[in-house]
Motif scaffolding. Structure first.
Motif, PDB file in Angstrom:
ATOM      1  N   ALA A   1      45.652  29.413  48.474  1.00  0.00           N
ATOM      2  CA  ALA A   1      46.405  31.023  48.298  1.00  0.00           C
ATOM      3  C   ALA A   1      45.837  31.582  46.881  1.00  0.00           C
ATOM      4  O   ALA A   1      45.950  32.974  46.961  1.00  0.00           O
ATOM      5  CB  ALA A   1      47.846  30.578  48.414  1.00  0.00           C
ATOM      6  N   ALA A   2      45.716  30.797  45.909  1.00  0.00           N
ATOM      7  CA  ALA A   2      45.296  31.417  44.835  1.00  0.00           C
ATOM      8  C   ALA A   2      43.856  32.182  44.859  1.00  0.00           C
ATOM      9  O   ALA A   2      43.731  33.352  44.247  1.00  0.00           O
ATOM     10  CB  ALA A   2      45.437  30.532  43.478  1.00  0.00           C
ATOM     11  N   ARG A   3      43.018  31.237  45.396  1.00  0.00           N
ATOM     12  CA  ARG A   3      41.734  32.032  45.571  1.00  0.00           C
ATOM     13  C   ARG A   3      41.696  33.101  46.411  1.00  0.00           C
ATOM     14  O   ARG A   3      41.151  34.064  46.143  1.00  0.00           O
ATOM     15  CB  ARG A   3      40.725  30.923  46.329  1.00  0.00           C
ATOM     16  CG  ARG A   3      40.515  29.638  45.399  1.00  0.00           C
ATOM     17  CD  ARG A   3      39.212  28.864  45.790  1.00  0.00           C
ATOM     18  NE  ARG A   3      39.696  28.061  46.928  1.00  0.00           N
ATOM     19  CZ  ARG A   3      40.298  26.807  46.781  1.00  0.00           C
ATOM     20  NH1 ARG A   3      40.760  26.217  45.639  1.00  0.00           N
ATOM     21  NH2 ARG A   3      40.917  26.216  48.168  1.00  0.00           N
ATOM     22  N   ALA A   4      42.309  33.125  47.621  1.00  0.00           N
ATOM     23  CA  ALA A   4      42.791  34.088  48.576  1.00  0.00           C
ATOM     24  C   ALA A   4      43.265  35.397  47.912  1.00  0.00           C
ATOM     25  O   ALA A   4      42.870  36.365  48.092  1.00  0.00           O
ATOM     26  CB  ALA A   4      43.531  33.889  49.865  1.00  0.00           C
TER      27      ALA A   4
ATOM     28  N   GLN B   1      48.747  47.392  45.319  1.00  0.00           N
ATOM     29  CA  GLN B   1      48.608  46.164  46.317  1.00  0.00           C
ATOM     30  C   GLN B   1      49.879  45.212  45.994  1.00  0.00           C
ATOM     31  O   GLN B   1      49.963  44.921  44.703  1.00  0.00           O
ATOM     32  CB  GLN B   1      47.477  45.424  46.199  1.00  0.00           C
ATOM     33  CG  GLN B   1      47.273  44.165  47.102  1.00  0.00           C
ATOM     34  CD  GLN B   1      46.089  43.366  46.613  1.00  0.00           C
ATOM     35  OE1 GLN B   1      45.905  42.466  45.544  1.00  0.00           O
ATOM     36  NE2 GLN B   1      45.046  43.726  47.440  1.00  0.00           N
ATOM     37  N   PHE B   2      50.570  44.782  46.834  1.00  0.00           N
ATOM     38  CA  PHE B   2      51.704  43.525  46.529  1.00  0.00           C
ATOM     39  C   PHE B   2      51.136  42.613  47.104  1.00  0.00           C
ATOM     40  O   PHE B   2      50.641  42.487  48.261  1.00  0.00           O
ATOM     41  CB  PHE B   2      52.900  44.065  47.312  1.00  0.00           C
ATOM     42  CG  PHE B   2      53.530  45.531  46.813  1.00  0.00           C
ATOM     43  CD1 PHE B   2      54.080  45.653  45.843  1.00  0.00           C
ATOM     44  CD2 PHE B   2      53.073  46.635  47.460  1.00  0.00           C
ATOM     45  CE1 PHE B   2      54.832  46.884  45.218  1.00  0.00           C
ATOM     46  CE2 PHE B   2      53.692  47.889  46.939  1.00  0.00           C
ATOM     47  CZ  PHE B   2      54.408  47.942  45.786  1.00  0.00           C
TER      48      PHE B   2
ATOM     49  N   GLY C   1      39.057  42.510  44.553  1.00  0.00           N
ATOM     50  CA  GLY C   1      38.485  43.339  45.440  1.00  0.00           C
ATOM     51  C   GLY C   1      38.842  44.783  45.470  1.00  0.00           C
ATOM     52  O   GLY C   1      38.455  45.639  45.450  1.00  0.00           O
ATOM     53  N   PHE C   2      40.467  44.708  45.378  1.00  0.00           N
ATOM     54  CA  PHE C   2      41.320  46.025  45.426  1.00  0.00           C
ATOM     55  C   PHE C   2      40.978  46.925  44.064  1.00  0.00           C
ATOM     56  O   PHE C   2      40.813  47.983  44.260  1.00  0.00           O
ATOM     57  CB  PHE C   2      42.767  45.640  45.385  1.00  0.00           C
ATOM     58  CG  PHE C   2      43.790  46.907  45.370  1.00  0.00           C
ATOM     59  CD1 PHE C   2      44.048  47.686  46.591  1.00  0.00           C
ATOM     60  CD2 PHE C   2      44.169  47.067  44.321  1.00  0.00           C
ATOM     61  CE1 PHE C   2      45.002  48.394  46.502  1.00  0.00           C
ATOM     62  CE2 PHE C   2      45.215  48.045  44.050  1.00  0.00           C
ATOM     63  CZ  PHE C   2      45.609  48.960  45.218  1.00  0.00           C
ATOM     64  N   LEU C   3      40.902  46.232  43.034  1.00  0.00           N
ATOM     65  CA  LEU C   3      40.642  46.672  41.839  1.00  0.00           C
ATOM     66  C   LEU C   3      39.203  47.528  41.587  1.00  0.00           C
ATOM     67  O   LEU C   3      38.843  48.304  41.195  1.00  0.00           O
ATOM     68  CB  LEU C   3      40.816  45.899  40.577  1.00  0.00           C
ATOM     69  CG  LEU C   3      42.144  45.619  40.330  1.00  0.00           C
ATOM     70  CD1 LEU C   3      42.132  44.398  39.093  1.00  0.00           C
ATOM     71  CD2 LEU C   3      42.866  46.646  39.853  1.00  0.00           C
ATOM     72  N   ALA C   4      38.286  46.687  42.315  1.00  0.00           N
ATOM     73  CA  ALA C   4      36.806  47.228  42.502  1.00  0.00           C
ATOM     74  C   ALA C   4      36.773  48.290  43.255  1.00  0.00           C
ATOM     75  O   ALA C   4      35.889  49.099  42.912  1.00  0.00           O
ATOM     76  CB  ALA C   4      35.967  45.890  42.964  1.00  0.00           C
ATOM     77  N   ARG C   5      37.812  48.545  44.289  1.00  0.00           N
ATOM     78  CA  ARG C   5      37.680  49.749  45.129  1.00  0.00           C
ATOM     79  C   ARG C   5      38.178  51.094  44.424  1.00  0.00           C
ATOM     80  O   ARG C   5      37.755  51.951  44.341  1.00  0.00           O
ATOM     81  CB  ARG C   5      38.209  49.611  46.350  1.00  0.00           C
ATOM     82  CG  ARG C   5      37.540  48.661  47.264  1.00  0.00           C
ATOM     83  CD  ARG C   5      37.987  48.323  48.685  1.00  0.00           C
ATOM     84  NE  ARG C   5      39.506  48.128  48.792  1.00  0.00           N
ATOM     85  CZ  ARG C   5      40.148  46.829  48.725  1.00  0.00           C
ATOM     86  NH1 ARG C   5      39.191  45.853  48.752  1.00  0.00           N
ATOM     87  NH2 ARG C   5      41.105  46.714  48.831  1.00  0.00           N
ATOM     88  N   HIS C   6      39.222  50.727  43.447  1.00  0.00           N
ATOM     89  CA  HIS C   6      40.310  51.958  43.326  1.00  0.00           C
ATOM     90  C   HIS C   6      40.161  51.961  41.723  1.00  0.00           C
ATOM     91  O   HIS C   6      40.433  52.898  41.053  1.00  0.00           O
ATOM     92  CB  HIS C   6      41.675  51.503  43.544  1.00  0.00           C
ATOM     93  CG  HIS C   6      42.075  51.493  45.050  1.00  0.00           C
ATOM     94  ND1 HIS C   6      41.678  52.559  45.915  1.00  0.00           N
ATOM     95  CD2 HIS C   6      42.369  50.352  45.986  1.00  0.00           C
ATOM     96  CE1 HIS C   6      42.005  52.135  47.176  1.00  0.00           C
ATOM     97  NE2 HIS C   6      42.293  51.099  47.182  1.00  0.00           N
TER      98      HIS C   6
END
Length: 235
Positions: A215-218, A162-163, A225-230
């Motif tokens: 932006a930091a929160r988002a 993710q970038f 979320g990405f880490l939780a998936r992968h």
């Protein structure tokens, strides 16, 4: 959580890998790669957050050759000194150090379920480079300035990456990010997110000149979320 250090040994010496161990004592590994401010209060708080989510977090001291233990304040003086310091940082050697630190982290007895990387600014570039060279389970790259100029590395990446960028980053023009967006189109393992109203280092809550709270929160929701998936930590 517990904290300790390991030593990463490379041909010309050794450097510390600062570790944060989650309460349950084990979990997936996550290499946390520093900004130019070094292993600062910001990086340490991010490490605590990630360890609290169940990750074994390792933050290598990548400036060990030029200023061991560098941890700058997040003010104008700290920024100026850090910018001067990074001019003396050899990026290719830093990539090799990052890979060596990843190998040490991934081999720890506390690390179970794979290992990945997450980096900010300089560390965002290094996380990208690592994903092209090492068997990372996943990687997150926040505003890595070298990324748009090294798109050829994308073909070497098979892991999910993710970038994240700020749309108003004065150091990484929006049109450069657009080239990355075009390059990752159709690659299911790669994703780009742009916080259009934010600038550089928008997640750094210790740096008032850069921090963009919304932006930091988002961005952090997207990253975790990405880490939780992968690279799920199961916590």
């Amino acid at each position: 959580m517990r904290q300790r250090q390991e030593t990463v040994t490379v041909p010309d010496g050794g450097f510390p890998l600062h570790l944060w161990i989650p309460e349950r004592g084990s979990g997936p590994g996550l290499l946390l790669l520093q900004e130019i401010f070094g292993i600062s209060s910001y990086i340490r708080k991010v490490a605590e957050d990630l360890a609290g989510r169940g990750y074994v977090v390792g933050a290598p001291d990548l400036f060990w050759r030029i200023s061991p233990g560098w941890a700058a304040d997040h003010d104008d003086e700290g920024l100026a000194r850090s910018l001067e310091l990074v001019q003396r940082f050899d990026f290719a050697t830093g990539v090799a150090d990052t890979a060596a630190a990843f190998d040490v982290l991934a081999g720890l007895p506390e690390v179970t379920g794979g290992a990945g990387a997450l980096g900010f600014c300089l560390g965002g570039s290094l996380a990208y480079e690592l994903a092209a060279r090492a068997p990372v389970a996943a990687a997150v790259s926040f505003y890595g300035s070298s990324v748009p100029d090294t798109l050829g590395l994308l073909d070497r990446i098979s892991a999910p990456v993710q970038f994240q960028f700020g749309g108003k980053d004065p150091y990484i023009p929006r049109e450069q990010v657009a080239r990355l967006e075009e390059a990752v189109a159709g690659r299911p393992n790669l994703e780009v997110h742009v916080q259009e109203e934010a600038g550089h280092a928008f997640h750094n809550f210790e740096a008032p000149a850069f921090h963009h709270p919304e932006a930091a929160r988002a961005g952090w929701r997207l990253a975790t979320g990405f880490l939780a998936r992968h690279l799920p930590a199961g916590s």
